[in-house]
Design a protein around this motif. Structure first.
Motif, PDB file in Angstrom:
ATOM      1  N   UNK A 116     -20.798  -4.893  -2.311  1.00  0.00           N
ATOM      2  CA  UNK A 116     -21.306  -3.551  -2.651  1.00  0.00           C
ATOM      3  C   UNK A 116     -22.232  -3.026  -1.552  1.00  0.00           C
ATOM      4  N   UNK A 143     -10.679  -0.132 -11.557  1.00  0.00           N
ATOM      5  CA  UNK A 143     -10.720  -0.989 -12.743  1.00  0.00           C
ATOM      6  C   UNK A 143     -11.296  -2.373 -12.405  1.00  0.00           C
ATOM      7  N   UNK A 144     -12.090  -2.933 -13.318  1.00  0.00           N
ATOM      8  CA  UNK A 144     -12.657  -4.265 -13.072  1.00  0.00           C
ATOM      9  C   UNK A 144     -11.613  -5.346 -12.770  1.00  0.00           C
ATOM     10  N   UNK A 181     -10.857   4.559 -18.305  1.00  0.00           N
ATOM     11  CA  UNK A 181     -10.679   5.016 -19.687  1.00  0.00           C
ATOM     12  C   UNK A 181     -11.399   4.156 -20.715  1.00  0.00           C
ATOM     13  N   UNK A 182     -11.558   2.866 -20.446  1.00  0.00           N
ATOM     14  CA  UNK A 182     -12.122   1.912 -21.397  1.00  0.00           C
ATOM     15  C   UNK A 182     -13.638   1.994 -21.490  1.00  0.00           C
TER      16      UNK A 182
ATOM     17  N   UNK B 112     -10.561   4.324 -28.847  1.00  0.00           N
ATOM     18  CA  UNK B 112     -11.406   3.136 -28.740  1.00  0.00           C
ATOM     19  C   UNK B 112     -12.627   3.232 -29.644  1.00  0.00           C
ATOM     20  N   UNK B 113     -13.203   4.417 -29.742  1.00  0.00           N
ATOM     21  CA  UNK B 113     -14.395   4.572 -30.575  1.00  0.00           C
ATOM     22  C   UNK B 113     -14.101   4.218 -32.030  1.00  0.00           C
ATOM     23  N   UNK B 116     -13.788   0.543 -32.307  1.00  0.00           N
ATOM     24  CA  UNK B 116     -15.134  -0.062 -32.262  1.00  0.00           C
ATOM     25  C   UNK B 116     -15.829   0.041 -33.627  1.00  0.00           C
ATOM     26  N   UNK B 143     -12.509  -8.719 -21.218  1.00  0.00           N
ATOM     27  CA  UNK B 143     -12.295  -7.933 -19.996  1.00  0.00           C
ATOM     28  C   UNK B 143     -11.667  -6.564 -20.334  1.00  0.00           C
ATOM     29  N   UNK B 144     -12.090  -5.520 -19.610  1.00  0.00           N
ATOM     30  CA  UNK B 144     -11.529  -4.187 -19.856  1.00  0.00           C
ATOM     31  C   UNK B 144     -10.000  -4.120 -19.741  1.00  0.00           C
ATOM     32  N   UNK B 147      -8.433  -3.890 -23.187  1.00  0.00           N
ATOM     33  CA  UNK B 147      -8.968  -2.880 -24.109  1.00  0.00           C
ATOM     34  C   UNK B 147      -7.884  -2.212 -24.944  1.00  0.00           C
ATOM     35  N   UNK B 155     -17.828  -5.045 -22.786  1.00  0.00           N
ATOM     36  CA  UNK B 155     -18.977  -5.402 -21.948  1.00  0.00           C
ATOM     37  C   UNK B 155     -19.984  -6.154 -22.814  1.00  0.00           C
ATOM     38  N   UNK B 157     -23.045  -5.528 -22.815  1.00  0.00           N
ATOM     39  CA  UNK B 157     -23.931  -4.512 -23.391  1.00  0.00           C
ATOM     40  C   UNK B 157     -23.433  -4.080 -24.774  1.00  0.00           C
ATOM     41  N   UNK B 158     -22.126  -3.836 -24.885  1.00  0.00           N
ATOM     42  CA  UNK B 158     -21.588  -3.438 -26.199  1.00  0.00           C
ATOM     43  C   UNK B 158     -21.776  -4.545 -27.234  1.00  0.00           C
ATOM     44  N   UNK B 183     -19.333  -7.391 -13.935  1.00  0.00           N
ATOM     45  CA  UNK B 183     -20.242  -6.367 -14.478  1.00  0.00           C
ATOM     46  C   UNK B 183     -21.559  -6.324 -13.696  1.00  0.00           C
ATOM     47  N   UNK B 185     -24.245  -5.158 -14.506  1.00  0.00           N
ATOM     48  CA  UNK B 185     -25.407  -5.338 -15.391  1.00  0.00           C
ATOM     49  C   UNK B 185     -25.448  -6.726 -16.027  1.00  0.00           C
TER      50      UNK B 185
END
Lengths: 273, 273
Positions: A116, A143-144, A181-182, B112-113, B116, B143-144, B147, B155, B157-158, B183, B185
């Motif tokens: 990065x 995308x990751x 999108x995710x 997705x929401x 979730x 992993x995304x 999804x 993630x 975080x979620x 990630x 974070x």
């Protein structure tokens, strides 16, 4: 009356079996407003002749694809990447592209944080050349699943951080629904991107279930699960009025007659926009 | 003197060609401290007999894998998922597993929401059953790239948000390096996860470059680009002293003699820990 395709742009890679001339001819006959040109489509002619050819057709050049790939453990490789990006900026100017899309790169042999930092350094090194050519660099978060070799910039938040760090009219962002999108923060980060004047490009396609190939199994809009209309609404809400760029890599769709594929793209586009 | 494998745990899926008895036998002979048991390894015997078998070996049962898959457009399918998770909690108790790992699920036919929200509702519906069985539910962010169908929780975080929402001793989190390594974070979110008492499990493997299959091409630790030692340091810093669980799905590694694979796992583990 023709349907309104004035904001539809297609990436040459989408119809990879066509050379540049055939893509220009077919897109413009269909009334497609814009073309984003990949380097491989220009290589056969060279960028000057490609530019002369492009200017004969009534389509806008939206972007040149793709620079980047800055990180490398080897310092000489990083210098080479900077030279390569400068050359691509020259080529972008030759073909009249206002934007060079950056797939930023990553080296699996070193930490992501280092990649990065090298991306940031690489962009910094080419900004003056971008300015001299009047071509903007557009960071495309990937995308990751591409974090090992293709890009260490994997969220729109990271791209926003980087673009705001530079705070330059020569650095923007390409938002691609396939990559983003995710992300639960997508709506907020799109708003932030627009608010800070960094939303330069909007790429569309779809996510197939199942996805058979991590690179070349993208879907046509409407085939998959990406909420294209919703994401588009978030993009438009920022005031974005640029092109909706179809960028599909698909072993499956490259195998069908490409005029049939172009017709499908247009139908799919008109169902959403 | 034997090397210290007291904190090494292996998921039965990792050595899929072995049935439960052979896995128990081979792992315990090698001095591996723990086993995480997949449902398919229990199905042939049933969970009670599987529990009787497991208790004959000097290995700890670390977790039962995998519940979840709560979202569905069809309401009856969501009720079925809740029943299925309750049954898995019963089975986890039968085999003496303190944790049921949740692959939370996603339905590509809905936003997705919504998926979730249905995950949250599903977990809420089974918490009393988890408490009654003394088995904790561990949310595993995926992993995304999964999804669309496997998990809308992508993630840490979620997962942290969700675990903190429940604030229950019966809800924790499984941190898997394969899903989370990219990630930016991650360090902060691991610290948060530990600080709030939610870090229940730590799964290890590696990311191959290139990855030939999105599901079944995970790498052995050290083969790929995941900074395992660094992530492990972040996990340990929270005070986590549980198992390091090897969870590898690999068409390639399932094809070699599994005792050879087990030896490789142990060597790879001892290089890092």
């Amino acid at each position: 009356m023709h349907p309104d395709l004035s904001r539809l742009c297609i990436h040459t890679i989408t119809t990879k079996p066509w050379d540049l001339e055939e893509a220009l001819d077919r897109y413009s006959r269909a009334g497609v407003g814009g073309i984003s040109v990949w380097q491989d489509a220009v290589a056969a002619l060279g960028s000057r002749k490609a530019g002369d050819l492009i200017r004969q057709y009534p389509v806008d050049v939206v972007s040149y694809v793709r620079g980047g790939f800055f990180p490398a453990a080897d310092p000489q490789a990083r210098l080479n990447a900077i030279d390569r990006n400068k050359k691509m900026l020259d080529e972008a100017a030759d073909i009249g592209a206002p934007i060079l899309v950056l797939v930023c790169g990553a080296d699996p042999g070193q930490p992501l944080e280092l990649s990065r930092a090298q991306i940031r350094d690489g962009i910094e090194a080419v900004i003056p050349h971008a300015a001299a050519n009047g071509v903007q660099l557009a960071i495309e978060p990937l995308h990751p699943m591409y974090a090992d070799t293709r890009s260490a910039v994997n969220t729109l938040e990271q791209a926003n951080d980087m673009a705001e760090y530079f705070n330059s009219e020569w650095v923007g962002i390409a938002v691609d629904v396939y990559h983003l999108w995710w992300d639960p923060h997508l709506e907020d980060q799109i708003a932030r991107c627009g608010r800070n004047g960094n939303l330069s490009a909007f790429h569309i396609c779809d996510w197939n279930t199942p996805t058979s190939d991590m690179l070349n199994d993208r879907g046509l809009m409407g085939e998959g699960c990406i909420p294209l209309h919703q994401i588009s609404t978030w993009v438009e809400r920022t005031g974005f009025s640029g092109y909706r760029e179809v960028e599909i890599f698909s072993n499956r769709l490259w195998q069908i007659p490409q005029q049939e594929f172009l017709d499908k793209i247009i139908s799919a586009y008109l169902k959403i926009w």
